[in-house]
Design a protein around this motif. Structure first.
Motif, PDB file in Angstrom:
ATOM      1  N   CYS A  32      14.077  30.579  15.112  1.00 57.30           N
ATOM      2  CA  CYS A  32      12.924  31.404  15.467  1.00 57.30           C
ATOM      3  C   CYS A  32      12.550  31.190  16.930  1.00 57.30           C
ATOM      4  CB  CYS A  32      11.747  31.071  14.561  1.00 57.30           C
ATOM      5  SG  CYS A  32      10.235  31.985  14.936  1.00 57.30           S
ATOM      6  N   ASP A  35      14.802  33.058  19.132  1.00 55.48           N
ATOM      7  CA  ASP A  35      14.484  34.485  19.090  1.00 55.48           C
ATOM      8  C   ASP A  35      13.176  34.815  19.797  1.00 55.48           C
ATOM      9  OD1 ASP A  35      16.803  34.912  17.693  1.00 55.48           O
ATOM     10  OD2 ASP A  35      15.855  35.055  15.726  1.00 55.48           O
ATOM     11  N   GLN A  36      12.300  33.832  19.955  1.00 53.03           N
ATOM     12  CA  GLN A  36      11.055  34.047  20.695  1.00 53.03           C
ATOM     13  C   GLN A  36      11.295  34.224  22.199  1.00 53.03           C
ATOM     14  OE1 GLN A  36       8.967  30.470  19.462  1.00 53.03           O
ATOM     15  NE2 GLN A  36       7.501  31.648  18.266  1.00 53.03           N
ATOM     16  N   VAL A 266       8.951  31.782   8.213  1.00 56.47           N
ATOM     17  CA  VAL A 266       9.918  30.909   8.893  1.00 56.47           C
ATOM     18  C   VAL A 266      10.161  29.654   8.067  1.00 56.47           C
ATOM     19  CG1 VAL A 266      10.444  29.661  11.020  1.00 56.47           C
ATOM     20  CG2 VAL A 266       9.092  31.767  11.114  1.00 56.47           C
ATOM     21  N   ILE A 297       6.399  37.281  17.396  1.00 49.79           N
ATOM     22  CA  ILE A 297       7.604  37.242  16.578  1.00 49.79           C
ATOM     23  C   ILE A 297       7.441  36.310  15.383  1.00 49.79           C
ATOM     24  CG2 ILE A 297       9.985  36.340  16.592  1.00 49.79           C
ATOM     25  CD1 ILE A 297      10.279  37.576  19.385  1.00 49.79           C
ATOM     26  N   VAL A 298       6.718  35.218  15.570  1.00 46.24           N
ATOM     27  CA  VAL A 298       6.616  34.220  14.509  1.00 46.24           C
ATOM     28  C   VAL A 298       6.009  34.801  13.239  1.00 46.24           C
ATOM     29  CG1 VAL A 298       4.336  33.350  15.193  1.00 46.24           C
ATOM     30  CG2 VAL A 298       5.955  31.811  14.078  1.00 46.24           C
ATOM     31  N   ARG A 300       6.494  37.711  11.969  1.00 41.73           N
ATOM     32  CA  ARG A 300       7.360  38.688  11.294  1.00 41.73           C
ATOM     33  C   ARG A 300       8.819  38.238  11.264  1.00 41.73           C
ATOM     34  NH1 ARG A 300       8.861  41.427  16.163  1.00 41.73           N
ATOM     35  NH2 ARG A 300       7.185  41.286  17.736  1.00 41.73           N
ATOM     36  N   TRP A 301       9.089  37.026  11.735  1.00 40.51           N
ATOM     37  CA  TRP A 301      10.481  36.588  11.887  1.00 40.51           C
ATOM     38  C   TRP A 301      11.219  36.516  10.559  1.00 40.51           C
ATOM     39  CZ3 TRP A 301      13.647  32.531  10.394  1.00 40.51           C
ATOM     40  CH2 TRP A 301      14.829  32.359  11.128  1.00 40.51           C
TER      41      TRP A 301
END
Length: 303
Positions: A32, A35-36, A266, A297-298, A300-301
């Protein structure tokens, strides 16, 4: 070597509801954070609950994290310990596993057992012999005063000391003095404390920030705008995130990132080991409510 500018969030350490470390969850945390858009990742810091982990768990998490990130991002490993030989051994392990740097506070143990300025210098010098870059963490938690002349001496006399995470009271004033007195020896002055003083620290010359892993993707553009000279945009961006950052810093601490990561799928639990209490439900609710309009993002990750 990586460039040290940008955002280097601290990875939370997930636990199962049973209290055991959630090693599979740790892999998801790291993915995650990649991806952030993190510049790099710091593990085993205070916001990783390093003071609640056994030595065996620390070593396993170090190995797991560096193996799982696998060079996608540079990783800083926190190695703080009162005993210099243990700090050196932790630094050696991080070096051998391919960490980009290590981070350490001054030696301390409780409120009354603190290293002197000379003992602090000697510990950093010993770790420096490992041959891995060192981030000096100037944090209130240690209770050790690290005056600017000591930090400048470390930067000039210990080749490995390159990074400075300043999160003491009046951090901007200290950053400004550190950069002015240290000059080129101060390679990477950084902001900390969840970005609660980010704009002042950037104005003082900070080139990076070490935040939590909560809203990395919403803080990073502020750093980018500031570095590009777009101060109005950076200020507006900071105004948008400040209600959440303030709530995280003043009310939640490291528990905020876990709450957001559970909310976003997550990790499965926001358990914290005793004697850390869980977030009050109302405090947790406000953290989620303040974060949700930012659409990080966190949240909806994992959905």
């Amino acid at each position: 070597m990586p460039g040290w500018e940008g955002i280097w969030p601290v990875a939370p350490t997930p636990f199962l509801d049973s209290g055991e470390v959630d090693y599979d969850g740790m892999r998801r945390v790291l993915d995650c954070m990649v991806d952030q858009g993190s510049t790099g990742i710091c593990i085993l810091a205070n916001f990783s609950e390093q003071f609640l982990l056994s030595d065996e768990e620390r070593e396993r998490l170090t190995r797991l994290s560096l193996e799982h990130v696998a060079g996608r991002l540079p990783v800083i490993v926190t190695i703080s310990h009162f005993a210099t030989p243990i700090a050196v051994a932790r630094a050696q392990l991080a070096h051998d596993l391919g960490a980009a740097a290590v981070m350490m506070m001054a030696p301390y143990h409780g409120a009354l057992l603190k290293g002197t300025a000379e003992q602090t210098f000697e510990q950093f010098r010993a770790v420096g012999q490992v041959g891995i870059p060192i981030m000096v963490q100037d944090a209130p938690l240690s209770g050790v005063d690290l005056p600017v002349p000591l930090l400048v001496r470390m930067a000039r006399e210990i080749e490995a000391v390159k990074l400075f995470k300043i999160e003491c009271p009046q951090a901007a004033a200290k950053l400004r003095a550190l950069i002015a007195e240290g000059g080129d020896a101060i390679e990477a002055p950084m902001d900390g404390e969840e970005a609660i003083t980010l704009l002042a620290d950037l104005d003082a010359g900070a080139t990076g920030s070490m935040t939590s892993a909560s809203i990395t993707d919403r803080i990073k553009p502020i750093l980018t705008d500031w570095a590009a000279g777009r101060r109005d945009e950076a200020t507006a961006g900071y105004a948008r995130i400040l209600p959440f950052v303030n709530h995280e810093n003043r009310q939640c601490g490291f528990r905020a990132a876990k709450a957001l990561m559970v909310e976003g799928g997550v990790i499965g639990s926001e358990f914290c080991r005793h004697p850390i209490a869980p977030l009050h439900p109302d405090t947790r609710r406000m953290a989620i409510d303040l974060a949700r309009p930012l659409d990080p993002i966190v949240l909806r990750w994992g959905k």
